[in-house]
Motif scaffolding. Structure first.
Motif, PDB file in Angstrom:
ATOM      1  N   ILE A 189       9.525   7.205  -9.024  1.00 53.59           N
ATOM      2  CA  ILE A 189      10.089   8.419  -8.465  1.00 53.59           C
ATOM      3  C   ILE A 189      10.825   7.653  -6.907  1.00 53.59           C
ATOM      4  CG2 ILE A 189       7.977   8.750  -7.082  1.00 53.59           C
ATOM      5  CD1 ILE A 189       8.330  11.737  -7.957  1.00 53.59           C
ATOM      6  N   ASP A 190      10.163   6.675  -6.475  1.00 53.02           N
ATOM      7  CA  ASP A 190      10.455   6.166  -5.217  1.00 53.02           C
ATOM      8  C   ASP A 190      11.331   4.989  -5.135  1.00 53.02           C
ATOM      9  OD1 ASP A 190       8.535   6.385  -2.261  1.00 53.02           O
ATOM     10  OD2 ASP A 190      11.009   5.920  -2.373  1.00 53.02           O
ATOM     11  N   GLY A 191      12.696   5.095  -4.960  1.00 53.50           N
ATOM     12  CA  GLY A 191      13.598   3.940  -4.879  1.00 53.50           C
ATOM     13  C   GLY A 191      13.175   2.858  -3.617  1.00 53.50           C
ATOM     14  N   ALA A 192      12.443   3.476  -2.670  1.00 53.73           N
ATOM     15  CA  ALA A 192      12.176   2.625  -1.552  1.00 53.73           C
ATOM     16  C   ALA A 192      10.968   1.507  -2.150  1.00 53.73           C
ATOM     17  CB  ALA A 192      11.619   3.360  -0.381  1.00 53.73           C
ATOM     18  N   VAL A 193      10.370   2.071  -2.914  1.00 52.39           N
ATOM     19  CA  VAL A 193       9.120   0.997  -3.542  1.00 52.39           C
ATOM     20  C   VAL A 193       9.925  -0.222  -4.156  1.00 52.39           C
ATOM     21  CG1 VAL A 193       7.335   0.685  -5.224  1.00 52.39           C
ATOM     22  CG2 VAL A 193       7.267   2.767  -3.684  1.00 52.39           C
ATOM     23  N   VAL A 194      10.863   0.381  -5.037  1.00 50.38           N
ATOM     24  CA  VAL A 194      11.848  -0.856  -5.780  1.00 50.38           C
ATOM     25  C   VAL A 194      12.318  -1.944  -4.746  1.00 50.38           C
ATOM     26  CG1 VAL A 194      13.576  -1.337  -7.264  1.00 50.38           C
ATOM     27  CG2 VAL A 194      12.045   0.741  -7.635  1.00 50.38           C
ATOM     28  N   THR A 201       0.829  -1.282  -0.077  1.00 47.47           N
ATOM     29  CA  THR A 201       0.023  -0.059  -0.054  1.00 47.47           C
ATOM     30  C   THR A 201       0.910   1.165  -0.010  1.00 47.47           C
ATOM     31  OG1 THR A 201      -0.155   0.546   2.240  1.00 47.47           O
ATOM     32  CG2 THR A 201      -1.600  -1.145   1.551  1.00 47.47           C
ATOM     33  N   LEU A 202       0.482   2.141  -0.675  1.00 43.26           N
ATOM     34  CA  LEU A 202       1.241   3.484  -0.557  1.00 43.26           C
ATOM     35  C   LEU A 202       0.028   4.686  -0.108  1.00 43.26           C
ATOM     36  CD1 LEU A 202       3.223   3.513  -3.979  1.00 43.26           C
ATOM     37  CD2 LEU A 202       3.914   3.055  -1.601  1.00 43.26           C
ATOM     38  N   ASP A 203       0.400   5.443   0.831  1.00 40.97           N
ATOM     39  CA  ASP A 203      -0.323   6.327   1.518  1.00 40.97           C
ATOM     40  C   ASP A 203      -1.898   5.850   1.732  1.00 40.97           C
ATOM     41  OD1 ASP A 203       1.028   9.436  -0.350  1.00 40.97           O
ATOM     42  OD2 ASP A 203       1.506   8.266   1.640  1.00 40.97           O
ATOM     43  N   VAL A 208      -4.061  -9.598 -13.105  1.00 39.79           N
ATOM     44  CA  VAL A 208      -5.178  -8.903 -13.779  1.00 39.79           C
ATOM     45  C   VAL A 208      -4.794  -7.359 -14.191  1.00 39.79           C
ATOM     46  CG1 VAL A 208      -7.535  -7.879 -13.723  1.00 39.79           C
ATOM     47  CG2 VAL A 208      -7.143  -9.990 -12.447  1.00 39.79           C
ATOM     48  N   TYR A 209      -4.163  -6.719 -13.270  1.00 37.55           N
ATOM     49  CA  TYR A 209      -3.709  -5.323 -13.891  1.00 37.55           C
ATOM     50  C   TYR A 209      -2.527  -5.259 -14.812  1.00 37.55           C
ATOM     51  CZ  TYR A 209      -1.887  -0.628 -12.830  1.00 37.55           C
ATOM     52  OH  TYR A 209      -1.350   0.645 -12.739  1.00 37.55           O
ATOM     53  N   HIS A 210      -1.520  -5.966 -14.473  1.00 32.89           N
ATOM     54  CA  HIS A 210      -0.448  -6.236 -15.185  1.00 32.89           C
ATOM     55  C   HIS A 210      -0.747  -6.769 -16.908  1.00 32.89           C
ATOM     56  CE1 HIS A 210       1.588  -5.596 -11.297  1.00 32.89           C
ATOM     57  NE2 HIS A 210       1.745  -4.503 -12.003  1.00 32.89           N
ATOM     58  N   GLY A 247       6.421   5.074 -13.344  1.00 38.30           N
ATOM     59  CA  GLY A 247       6.046   4.329 -12.118  1.00 38.30           C
ATOM     60  C   GLY A 247       6.162   3.150 -12.055  1.00 38.30           C
ATOM     61  N   GLY A 248       5.260   2.387 -11.820  1.00 40.55           N
ATOM     62  CA  GLY A 248       5.198   0.880 -11.988  1.00 40.55           C
ATOM     63  C   GLY A 248       6.437   0.143 -10.924  1.00 40.55           C
ATOM     64  N   GLY A 249       6.826   0.754  -9.892  1.00 45.04           N
ATOM     65  CA  GLY A 249       8.027   0.420  -8.886  1.00 45.04           C
ATOM     66  C   GLY A 249       8.031  -0.965  -8.544  1.00 45.04           C
ATOM     67  N   VAL A 254       1.533   4.461 -18.118  1.00 42.35           N
ATOM     68  CA  VAL A 254       1.635   5.377 -17.025  1.00 42.35           C
ATOM     69  C   VAL A 254       0.992   4.404 -15.793  1.00 42.35           C
ATOM     70  CG1 VAL A 254       0.905   7.446 -15.875  1.00 42.35           C
ATOM     71  CG2 VAL A 254       1.203   7.326 -18.223  1.00 42.35           C
ATOM     72  N   ASP A 255       2.039   3.920 -15.059  1.00 49.03           N
ATOM     73  CA  ASP A 255       1.675   3.015 -13.945  1.00 49.03           C
ATOM     74  C   ASP A 255       1.891   3.425 -12.687  1.00 49.03           C
ATOM     75  OD1 ASP A 255       2.832  -0.336 -12.818  1.00 49.03           O
ATOM     76  OD2 ASP A 255       0.997   0.758 -12.535  1.00 49.03           O
ATOM     77  N   SER A 256       1.096   4.726 -12.737  1.00 45.22           N
ATOM     78  CA  SER A 256       1.473   5.451 -11.401  1.00 45.22           C
ATOM     79  C   SER A 256       0.351   5.568 -10.228  1.00 45.22           C
ATOM     80  CB  SER A 256       1.448   7.023 -11.811  1.00 45.22           C
ATOM     81  OG  SER A 256       0.040   7.361 -12.129  1.00 45.22           O
ATOM     82  N   ASP A 298      11.515  11.556 -11.381  1.00 46.56           N
ATOM     83  CA  ASP A 298      10.025  11.945 -11.624  1.00 46.56           C
ATOM     84  C   ASP A 298       9.784  11.879 -13.058  1.00 46.56           C
ATOM     85  OD1 ASP A 298       8.334  15.066 -10.925  1.00 46.56           O
ATOM     86  OD2 ASP A 298       7.602  13.355 -11.954  1.00 46.56           O
ATOM     87  N   GLY A 299       8.604  11.025 -13.224  1.00 45.01           N
ATOM     88  CA  GLY A 299       8.201  10.889 -14.657  1.00 45.01           C
ATOM     89  C   GLY A 299       7.750  11.894 -15.400  1.00 45.01           C
ATOM     90  N   LEU A 300       7.462  13.173 -14.524  1.00 45.09           N
ATOM     91  CA  LEU A 300       6.987  14.392 -15.399  1.00 45.09           C
ATOM     92  C   LEU A 300       8.203  14.972 -15.863  1.00 45.09           C
ATOM     93  CD1 LEU A 300       4.600  16.402 -15.792  1.00 45.09           C
ATOM     94  CD2 LEU A 300       5.393  17.488 -13.579  1.00 45.09           C
TER      95      LEU A 300
HETATM   96  N1  SAM Z   1      -0.852  -0.473  -9.718  1.00 44.88           N
HETATM   97  C1  SAM Z   1      -0.980   0.706  -8.950  1.00 44.88           C
HETATM   98  C2  SAM Z   1      -2.275   1.603  -9.308  1.00 44.88           C
HETATM   99  O1  SAM Z   1      -2.905   1.506 -10.129  1.00 44.88           O
HETATM  100  O2  SAM Z   1      -2.337   2.362  -8.396  1.00 44.88           O
HETATM  101  C3  SAM Z   1       0.287   1.427  -9.114  1.00 44.88           C
HETATM  102  C4  SAM Z   1       1.635   0.593  -8.933  1.00 44.88           C
HETATM  103  S1  SAM Z   1       2.945   1.368  -8.814  1.00 44.88           S
HETATM  104  C5  SAM Z   1       3.444   0.732  -7.114  1.00 44.88           C
HETATM  105  C6  SAM Z   1       2.779   3.067  -8.576  1.00 44.88           C
HETATM  106  C7  SAM Z   1       3.863   3.763  -8.702  1.00 44.88           C
HETATM  107  O3  SAM Z   1       4.052   5.118  -9.246  1.00 44.88           O
HETATM  108  C8  SAM Z   1       4.707   4.049  -7.122  1.00 44.88           C
HETATM  109  O4  SAM Z   1       5.719   3.173  -7.066  1.00 44.88           O
HETATM  110  C9  SAM Z   1       4.987   5.607  -7.075  1.00 44.88           C
HETATM  111  O5  SAM Z   1       6.284   5.921  -6.455  1.00 44.88           O
HETATM  112  C10 SAM Z   1       5.116   6.046  -8.496  1.00 44.88           C
HETATM  113  N2  SAM Z   1       4.791   7.148  -9.006  1.00 44.88           N
HETATM  114  C11 SAM Z   1       4.100   8.194  -8.303  1.00 44.88           C
HETATM  115  N3  SAM Z   1       4.199   9.362  -9.245  1.00 44.88           N
HETATM  116  C12 SAM Z   1       5.445   9.284  -9.687  1.00 44.88           C
HETATM  117  C13 SAM Z   1       6.126  10.152 -10.723  1.00 44.88           C
HETATM  118  N4  SAM Z   1       5.641  11.543 -10.874  1.00 44.88           N
HETATM  119  N5  SAM Z   1       7.151   9.929 -11.173  1.00 44.88           N
HETATM  120  C14 SAM Z   1       7.542   8.284 -11.385  1.00 44.88           C
HETATM  121  N6  SAM Z   1       6.585   7.620 -10.523  1.00 44.88           N
HETATM  122  C15 SAM Z   1       5.741   7.710  -9.793  1.00 44.88           C
END
Ligand code: SAM
Length: 289
Positions: free
Chosen positions: A112-117, A51-53, A65-67, A88-90, A161-163, A143-145
């Motif tokens: 964006i977040d190495g901790a997720v990886v 989970t994130l936030d 399913v999602y992937h 995204g897609g960490g 965009v798997d954010s 940052d993907g942006l």
């Molecule tokens: N399946 C999930 C969903 O649909 O919500 C997404 C999974 S993936 C873990 C989402 C990732 O997007 C996170 O690891 C997060 O750190 C990353 N993320 C969020 N904003 C981002 C940005 N601006 N640039 C790159 N990665 C980003």
């Protein structure tokens, strides 16, 4: 052997008075990263999940399913995609599915977040093994942006965009400027797949409308398709399919995709057609923007 953590539940609001909950068997990792609060948890039914936030991102039980659905529809419409950008897609699940195509030459992934990886490499090998084993994968922590702003024209054939949802670090990815840059960075037959949120609960509908309104401004073809994913709000979620050239149904290359011989648990070309067939209430939401 993990000790059963009895009577501790993970709960997530799916609407202001609706909760999704699962009883935990283990709390594997919790961390406030510079970007978000990261949890790796486990339950009997969903296996290990992240989970994130406070929002479920990926679970061992339903990640397939999602992937499948973020990756294969685009690959079946254009079976010649060689250069892929994942934003995204960490957890690695999207990269894992893209890497199954031998003709893909380059997979750039900007998380964006190495901790997720790190957490997924440690606790969720089902999605993350590709992150350390795939030679075509170039993992960039950033940052993907900003990455898309600086990327050269026509550098990719597919952007996934798997954010996370449009708040926190994911917020900036849901802007017209971002989609305009994606369009510039895509080749003339490029395809963009992005988060299109949900159509059942009010907050998700608002996000769906916002995303669709922005993408329609940038791409001549902007379609939406759905999939059944138990751990997302209402159990049914949507991706956007945006393209300069291809229609996801008229240009589906079923024979070419089947010739790849991929054994997928969720996606097939019949389902592809069905996924783009939307319920009337969803059509009305999209037509209203
Ligand atoms: N399946 C999930 C969903 O649909 O919500 C997404 C999974 S993936 C873990 C989402 C990732 O997007 C996170 O690891 C997060 O750190 C990353 N993320 C969020 N904003 C981002 C940005 N601006 N640039 C790159 N990665 C980003």
């Amino acid at each position: 052997m993990l000790t059963k953590v009895s009577d501790i539940w993970y709960s997530e609001y799916h609407d202001h008075d609706v909760k999704f909950s699962t009883e935990l068997t283990a709390v594997l990792h919790q961390e406030q990263t510079p970007f978000q609060y990261l949890q790796m948890l486990r339950s009997e039914t969903f296996g290990t999940f992240m989970t994130l936030d406070g929002y479920v991102q990926v679970t061992e039980m339903d990640e397939f399913v999602y992937h499948d659905m973020i990756c294969h529809p685009a690959m079946a419409v254009n079976p010649h995609i060689k250069r892929v950008l994942i934003i995204g897609g960490g957890d690695g699940g999207t990269a894992r599915e893209v890497a199954r195509y031998a003709h893909v030459e380059k997979i750039d992934m900007v998380e964006i977040d190495g901790a997720v990886v790190d957490a997924c490499i440690k606790h969720m090998p089902v999605t993350s093994t590709v992150l350390t084993s795939e030679p075509r994968l170039n993992l960039i922590i950033g940052d993907g942006l900003a990455f898309v702003q600086e990327a050269p024209d026509k550098a990719y054939d597919l952007i996934l965009v798997d954010s996370t949802d449009p708040f926190g670090p994911g917020e900036d990815l849901f802007t017209v400027e971002f989609y305009q840059n994606c369009s510039r960075v895509l080749s003339d037959d490029g395809i963009l797949i992005n988060q299109h949120e949900g159509a059942f609960y009010e907050g998700d509908v608002l996000q769906m409308k916002k995303a669709h309104a922005k993408i329609k401004q940038v791409f001549p073809i902007a379609r939406v398709y759905g999939f059944n994913i138990p751990t997302y709000a209402s159990g049914y979620w949507y991706f956007g399919f945006a393209s300069k050239k291809f229609d996801p149904i008229q240009d589906l290359q079923e024979e070419a995709w089947n010739s790849f011989g991929l054994d997928t648990r969720y996606y097939n070309c019949d389902l592809h057609r069905g996924a783009f067939a939307l319920p009337n209430y969803v059509k009305k939401i999209l037509e209203s923007v």
